[in-house]
Every structure is written in C-alpha cells, then in structure tokens.
Design a protein around this motif. Structure first.
Motif, PDB file in Angstrom:
ATOM      1  N   ILE A  37      -4.374 -38.058 -87.789  1.00 32.40           N
ATOM      2  CA  ILE A  37      -3.987 -38.713 -89.037  1.00 32.40           C
ATOM      3  C   ILE A  37      -2.678 -39.457 -88.810  1.00 32.40           C
ATOM      4  O   ILE A  37      -1.693 -38.871 -88.344  1.00 32.40           O
ATOM      5  CB  ILE A  37      -3.802 -37.687 -90.183  1.00 32.40           C
ATOM      6  N   LYS A  38      -2.675 -40.746 -89.139  1.00 32.99           N
ATOM      7  CA  LYS A  38      -1.452 -41.546 -89.110  1.00 32.99           C
ATOM      8  C   LYS A  38      -0.932 -41.634 -90.538  1.00 32.99           C
ATOM      9  O   LYS A  38      -1.691 -41.903 -91.462  1.00 32.99           O
ATOM     10  CB  LYS A  38      -1.724 -42.949 -88.569  1.00 32.99           C
ATOM     11  N   VAL A  39       0.365 -41.399 -90.706  1.00 35.02           N
ATOM     12  CA  VAL A  39       0.950 -41.278 -92.040  1.00 35.02           C
ATOM     13  C   VAL A  39       2.137 -42.223 -92.196  1.00 35.02           C
ATOM     14  O   VAL A  39       2.919 -42.418 -91.257  1.00 35.02           O
ATOM     15  CB  VAL A  39       1.418 -39.823 -92.293  1.00 35.02           C
ATOM     16  N   GLN A  40       2.243 -42.796 -93.400  1.00 37.11           N
ATOM     17  CA  GLN A  40       3.445 -43.515 -93.815  1.00 37.11           C
ATOM     18  C   GLN A  40       3.874 -42.966 -95.164  1.00 37.11           C
ATOM     19  O   GLN A  40       3.037 -42.571 -95.981  1.00 37.11           O
ATOM     20  CB  GLN A  40       3.190 -45.021 -93.913  1.00 37.11           C
ATOM     21  N   LEU A  41       5.176 -42.966 -95.398  1.00 39.34           N
ATOM     22  CA  LEU A  41       5.734 -42.454 -96.645  1.00 39.34           C
ATOM     23  C   LEU A  41       6.322 -43.608 -97.445  1.00 39.34           C
ATOM     24  O   LEU A  41       7.025 -44.447 -96.889  1.00 39.34           O
ATOM     25  CB  LEU A  41       6.823 -41.421 -96.365  1.00 39.34           C
ATOM     26  N   MET A  42       6.044 -43.629 -98.740  1.00 37.80           N
ATOM     27  CA  MET A  42       6.606 -44.664 -99.597  1.00 37.80           C
ATOM     28  C   MET A  42       7.809 -44.093-100.332  1.00 37.80           C
ATOM     29  O   MET A  42       7.724 -43.037-100.963  1.00 37.80           O
ATOM     30  CB  MET A  42       5.573 -45.158-100.610  1.00 37.80           C
ATOM     31  N   VAL A  43       8.937 -44.808-100.220  1.00 37.82           N
ATOM     32  CA  VAL A  43      10.176 -44.420-100.892  1.00 37.82           C
ATOM     33  C   VAL A  43      10.705 -45.630-101.647  1.00 37.82           C
ATOM     34  O   VAL A  43      10.249 -46.752-101.443  1.00 37.82           O
ATOM     35  CB  VAL A  43      11.229 -43.906 -99.885  1.00 37.82           C
TER      36      VAL A  43
END
Length: 172
Positions: free
Chosen positions: A93-99
C-alpha cells in the motif's frame, strides 16, 4: 413456371429480413438497457455517503480552516504479509497524507517514523477479506486516519492529518 418460382422465393425472403431486423432491434434495445442500468448503478453507488461520527468532525475542521491542502507522501510503500485460509498473501500500500497549511506539512515530515508505525500496525491487523472489497478499503482508510490522528494528538496537541489517501494498492 420460372416466374412463379422466383416470386415465391422473393416472398419468402421478405419475412426473414423483417425477422432479422426485429431481432437486431430487440438485441440493440436490450444492450442499451443493460448499459444504462450498469452506468446508473455505478454512478449512484458513489453518491451514498457512509455515516461515521469521526468523519463528521474531520469534515467540519476542513471547512472551518481555509488553509491550502498539502500532500505528504510516505517515503516507502507499506509491504506486509497477511494470512488467508492458510495461504500467505503479500500486500503493498502506498500512502499519502493530506494536511492543511505549511506548518502542518513540516510537522508531518518531522514525525514520519511515528506515522509509519501507526499505519503499519493498522494495516497488518487488517482482515484480508475486507481488503478485497471497496467498502473494506474505505473502512481501512478511515481506521488508518483515526489511528494516525490518535497517535499524533499527544505529540502535537492537535489533529494534523485530515485524510489518509491510498495512492497504490496491490494484493498478491
């Protein structure tokens, strides 16, 4: 005699061509109906929101803050094994976080190891059957968001991550 035979042949071919025309028309209408129903089902299933109390709080925070969204990519994809009826399956799983805002972006990059630990713990405890369905992936995404927010809350004093996004999802 030859004229009568040719007339009979011509009379027999006209009903067959009308039958073919009607048959093709019916098949066309059935295909168009199937395509329309399938398109309606696919498009309408995305409109139904899933009601989660934690999600409402996150949405209210996003609306109240007018800051620009930033996406922080995790440096490595999460690679782990899950067992499925005695068979081991590999999941990546490749993940990005939105801030929101540059301050939160730098804060996230500062706490990457803590976030990776929370995400890996969440992903490795997931059920392989749930991960196979879109609803299960959404549930896993929300669970990962809650775990990351709960992990960062004591350290930062606030919820920094607004969304967890899966940018790659592979199961073998």
């Amino acid at each position: 005699m030859a004229e009568e035979a040719s007339l009979e042949l011509e009379d027999n071919t006209e009903p067959k061509s009308k039958k073919k025309l009607i048959l093709f028309g019916v098949i066309g209408v059935v295909l168009i109906t199937i395509i329309a129903v399938t398109a309606w089902m696919l498009l309408s299933s995305d409109d139904a929101p899933v009601a989660n109390p934690g999600e409402e709080v996150v949405a209210e925070q996003a609306v109240s803050s007018g800051k620009e969204a930033f996406y922080a990519a995790m440096p490595r994809p999460f690679l782990f094994n899950l067992s499925d009826n005695g068979r081991t399956r590999l999941v990546e799983i490749k993940v990005q976080l939105m801030v929101r805002g540059t301050d939160d972006d730098t804060l996230i990059k500062k706490h990457i190891p803590l976030i990776e630990d929370a995400l890996l713990t969440t992903f490795s405890s997931a059920d392989i059957q749930k991960m196979s369905s879109p609803a299960g992936k959404d549930e896993l995404r929300l669970l990962a968001l809650r775990n990351v927010q709960n992990t960062l809350q004591p350290v930062t004093g606030r919820t920094v991550v607004e969304k967890v996004l899966f940018t790659g999802f592979v199961m073998q």
